[in-house]
Write a protein that holds these residues in place. Structure first.
Motif, PDB file in Angstrom:
ATOM      1  N   ASP A 259     -10.335   6.391   8.704  1.00 36.81           N
ATOM      2  CA  ASP A 259     -11.314   6.788   7.693  1.00 36.81           C
ATOM      3  C   ASP A 259     -12.696   6.856   8.341  1.00 36.81           C
ATOM      4  O   ASP A 259     -13.151   5.899   8.957  1.00 36.81           O
ATOM      5  CB  ASP A 259     -11.312   5.761   6.562  1.00 36.81           C
ATOM      6  CG  ASP A 259     -12.137   6.173   5.361  1.00 36.81           C
ATOM      7  OD1 ASP A 259     -13.195   6.816   5.537  1.00 36.81           O
ATOM      8  OD2 ASP A 259     -11.741   5.841   4.239  1.00 36.81           O
TER       9      ASP A 259
ATOM     10  N   THR B  16      -7.704  -2.733   5.144  1.00 33.24           N
ATOM     11  CA  THR B  16      -6.636  -2.732   4.137  1.00 33.24           C
ATOM     12  C   THR B  16      -7.171  -2.566   2.721  1.00 33.24           C
ATOM     13  O   THR B  16      -6.467  -2.047   1.864  1.00 33.24           O
ATOM     14  CB  THR B  16      -5.762  -3.995   4.237  1.00 33.24           C
ATOM     15  OG1 THR B  16      -6.555  -5.154   4.010  1.00 33.24           O
ATOM     16  CG2 THR B  16      -5.103  -4.105   5.610  1.00 33.24           C
TER      17      THR B  16
ATOM     18  N   ASN C 240      -1.535  -0.486   6.086  1.00 31.72           N
ATOM     19  CA  ASN C 240      -2.563  -0.592   5.060  1.00 31.72           C
ATOM     20  C   ASN C 240      -2.285  -1.723   4.084  1.00 31.72           C
ATOM     21  O   ASN C 240      -3.196  -2.407   3.653  1.00 31.72           O
ATOM     22  CB  ASN C 240      -2.707   0.724   4.307  1.00 31.72           C
ATOM     23  CG  ASN C 240      -3.798   0.654   3.276  1.00 31.72           C
ATOM     24  OD1 ASN C 240      -3.555   0.231   2.158  1.00 31.72           O
ATOM     25  ND2 ASN C 240      -5.001   1.039   3.656  1.00 31.72           N
ATOM     26  N   ASP C 241      -1.033  -1.926   3.741  1.00 31.04           N
ATOM     27  CA  ASP C 241      -0.705  -2.947   2.754  1.00 31.04           C
ATOM     28  C   ASP C 241      -0.402  -4.307   3.381  1.00 31.04           C
ATOM     29  O   ASP C 241      -0.009  -5.241   2.708  1.00 31.04           O
ATOM     30  CB  ASP C 241       0.479  -2.493   1.901  1.00 31.04           C
ATOM     31  CG  ASP C 241       1.726  -2.204   2.725  1.00 31.04           C
ATOM     32  OD1 ASP C 241       1.631  -2.159   3.973  1.00 31.04           O
ATOM     33  OD2 ASP C 241       2.793  -2.015   2.128  1.00 31.04           O
TER      34      ASP C 241
ATOM     35  N   HIS D 257     -10.296  -0.933   1.947  1.00 29.83           N
ATOM     36  CA  HIS D 257     -11.205   0.193   1.742  1.00 29.83           C
ATOM     37  C   HIS D 257     -10.763   1.511   2.371  1.00 29.83           C
ATOM     38  O   HIS D 257     -11.517   2.475   2.333  1.00 29.83           O
ATOM     39  CB  HIS D 257     -12.606  -0.175   2.256  1.00 29.83           C
ATOM     40  CG  HIS D 257     -13.177  -1.385   1.597  1.00 29.83           C
ATOM     41  ND1 HIS D 257     -13.502  -1.429   0.266  1.00 29.83           N
ATOM     42  CD2 HIS D 257     -13.457  -2.618   2.100  1.00 29.83           C
ATOM     43  CE1 HIS D 257     -13.972  -2.638  -0.032  1.00 29.83           C
ATOM     44  NE2 HIS D 257     -13.953  -3.374   1.054  1.00 29.83           N
ATOM     45  N   THR D 258      -9.587   1.551   2.978  1.00 26.62           N
ATOM     46  CA  THR D 258      -9.097   2.803   3.546  1.00 26.62           C
ATOM     47  C   THR D 258      -7.680   3.053   3.048  1.00 26.62           C
ATOM     48  O   THR D 258      -7.049   2.174   2.463  1.00 26.62           O
ATOM     49  CB  THR D 258      -9.096   2.774   5.092  1.00 26.62           C
ATOM     50  OG1 THR D 258      -8.073   1.902   5.550  1.00 26.62           O
ATOM     51  CG2 THR D 258     -10.441   2.355   5.649  1.00 26.62           C
ATOM     52  N   ARG D 259      -7.184   4.242   3.307  1.00 20.13           N
ATOM     53  CA  ARG D 259      -5.842   4.597   2.833  1.00 20.13           C
ATOM     54  C   ARG D 259      -4.771   4.403   3.884  1.00 20.13           C
ATOM     55  O   ARG D 259      -3.603   4.294   3.568  1.00 20.13           O
ATOM     56  CB  ARG D 259      -5.837   6.041   2.360  1.00 20.13           C
ATOM     57  CG  ARG D 259      -6.681   6.216   1.145  1.00 20.13           C
ATOM     58  CD  ARG D 259      -6.590   7.600   0.630  1.00 20.13           C
ATOM     59  NE  ARG D 259      -7.507   7.703  -0.511  1.00 20.13           N
ATOM     60  CZ  ARG D 259      -7.666   8.751  -1.223  1.00 20.13           C
ATOM     61  NH1 ARG D 259      -6.972   9.832  -0.949  1.00 20.13           N
ATOM     62  NH2 ARG D 259      -8.504   8.759  -2.223  1.00 20.13           N
ATOM     63  N   GLY D 260      -5.144   4.391   5.128  1.00 19.66           N
ATOM     64  CA  GLY D 260      -4.162   4.234   6.193  1.00 19.66           C
ATOM     65  C   GLY D 260      -4.238   2.845   6.791  1.00 19.66           C
ATOM     66  O   GLY D 260      -5.029   2.012   6.368  1.00 19.66           O
TER      67      GLY D 260
END
Length: 126
Positions: free
Chosen positions: A80, A54, A10-11, A56-59
């Motif tokens: 997501d 990266t 994600n990051d 708009h989602t958490r995973g």
């Protein structure tokens, strides 16, 4: 024919993912004879779709790149279920133009719901 399948965090910025895809495309005999613009378009679409995950989602997500008939298929899967929205152009809004770019470069694009999440895909003519 699958060319690449690559998980990303994600990051993680889109640039390393794009560079790996570029190396695969550069070394692929599958694209021999295709215009350089095709590779450039594929790389832009990859950047936009990976950045969407990266931002708009958490995973994290997974990039899949394949050659099917006369198109390169770019697929980006994430966990997501929220579908991305194609927003109309707005000079007052910063950002939010990624899917406009994808729609402009792709022959077709869309979203496929998965059991857990979704896959956003685009087909680039080659």
């Amino acid at each position: 024919m699958e060319l690449l399948r690559l998980a990303f965090a994600n990051d993680e910025p889109a640039a390393p993912v794009r560079r790996k895809a570029q190396a695969v495309l550069a070394g692929s005999a599958i694209l021999a004879g295709s215009a350089a613009d095709v590779v450039d378009d594929v790389l832009v679409v990859i950047s936009e779709l990976v950045e969407n995950v990266t931002r708009h989602t958490r995973g994290g997500g997974e990039l899949r790149l394949a050659r099917e008939d006369e198109v390169i298929v770019v697929e980006v899967r994430d966990g997501d279920a929220t579908e991305p929205r194609l927003l109309p152009p707005d000079d007052r809004r910063i950002g939010g133009r990624g899917l406009l770019v994808v729609a402009g470069m792709a022959r077709r694009w869309g979203v496929r719901r998965e059991e857990t999440g979704k896959t956003v895909w685009a087909e680039i003519g080659c």
